[in-house]
Write an enzyme that holds these catalytic residues in place. Sequence first.
Site, short mmCIF file in Angstrom:
data_model
loop_
_atom_site.label_atom_id
_atom_site.label_comp_id
_atom_site.label_asym_id
_atom_site.label_seq_id
_atom_site.Cartn_x
_atom_site.Cartn_y
_atom_site.Cartn_z
N ASN A 116 0.78 -1.40 -0.07
CA ASN A 116 -0.04 0.05 0.02
C ASN A 116 0.88 1.26 0.03
OD1 ASN A 116 -0.47 1.99 2.77
ND2 ASN A 116 0.05 -0.14 3.38
N ASN A 144 -3.56 5.79 16.87
CA ASN A 144 -2.30 5.90 16.39
C ASN A 144 -2.26 7.31 16.00
OD1 ASN A 144 -0.47 6.04 14.00
ND2 ASN A 144 -0.23 3.71 14.21
N CYS A 180 6.01 5.28 8.87
CA CYS A 180 5.13 5.17 7.53
C CYS A 180 6.02 5.28 6.51
CB CYS A 180 4.15 6.22 7.50
SG CYS A 180 2.98 6.01 6.07
#
Length: 351
Positions: A116, A144, A180
């Site tokens: 992703n 989060n 991320c």
Amino acid sequence: MLYRALRPLLFRLPAETAHGLGTKTLRGLQAATPLRGLVRDRFRVEDDRLRVAALGTTFPNPVGVAAGFDKDAEVPAALGDLGFGFVEVGTVTPRSQDGNPRPRLFRLAEDRAMVNRLGLNGDGVDRVKRRLARTDAGVPVGVNVGKTNDAGPERAVREARRVADRLREHAAYVVVNVSCPNVPDEFEESAPAHLHDLLGALSEAVPETPLLVKAGPDQGREALAALVDVLDEHAVDGVVATNTTTERPALGSPHAAETGGLSGAPLEQRATETVRTLARLDDDLTLVGVGGVDSAESAYRKLRAGASLVQLYTGFVYGGPATARRINRGLLDLLERDGFDDVEEAVGVDA
Ligand SMILES: Cc1cc2nc3c(=O)[nH]c(=O)nc-3n(C[C@H](O)[C@H](O)[C@H](O)COP(=O)(O)O)c2cc1C
């Protein structure tokens, strides 16, 4: 059973469309009070041996939903009904943001994996707060938190602090996402100097709420030792290990070369090794193991490596609604086989 029959149809849709459909179904379930009891009876495995006391909370079982599945806190109660022991919502950002252009989510079915590059799309903190305020998830909810994609280091600290402060009353724990792989490289988010500022601000903002950091899977022992030093300095409670990887081990699926973070089975081992290294470096940290958990065996490996709790995303997509039940039942068998009285006894035996 039903999921196995429907899965080929669902998998013919683009992955993000299928995810939207899944969330819609869960929203329907969450709104249908009489149905919820039936679903709970069917999927929840109630057993004292599965209970975990960690982070000042009692988790009914150690199998949670990882961040990203319910980014905007739309369906935490439905996920609890399906038997998950906790749900981590987010990453929640200060404002709504679109993320990257579609397509940005790919199934790698041959590899039991996904790639992703969503790029932290989401509704933003205000809407998430409203949803959390009116929902009783029935299981602990972790929150989060993150930043706007183009924020530099100082703004990133301010933003994460604001999001954490706004949501803390609804959070069993707060975790800051600094790993991320799908956000612009404004700066090195997991660099110790930045973490120092970030964690200082967050521990001030949420002094009463357990605070964790979400780590990436591609750090060696030295980088993890540096991380642990910063965590200790700020009395951080734990680490969620790990996020997705930008590395590409040998993969067989046509989408293997897509840009983004790889999750699922090919991530399992490196995520488990990260858990083990962290457990060895600091046995006071509470570790949440995530990456390639899709069975009782893979969950058990993370627990034995030192995780008190585990989470999954990709394994749920491939396994369907009975995933938590299957893993929890299987864990009970494994505990019995190995002579452990409960899950907590197995935590860290292989660290
Ligand atoms: C589509 C997708 C979106 C994700 N979004 C987030 C996110 O917003 N924040 C985060 O910390 N992790 C996010 N993750 C990472 C997962 O929480 C998890 O760390 C990773 O997928 C490894 O677990 P798995 O192998 O069980 O999927 C996302 C993963 C996927 C597949």
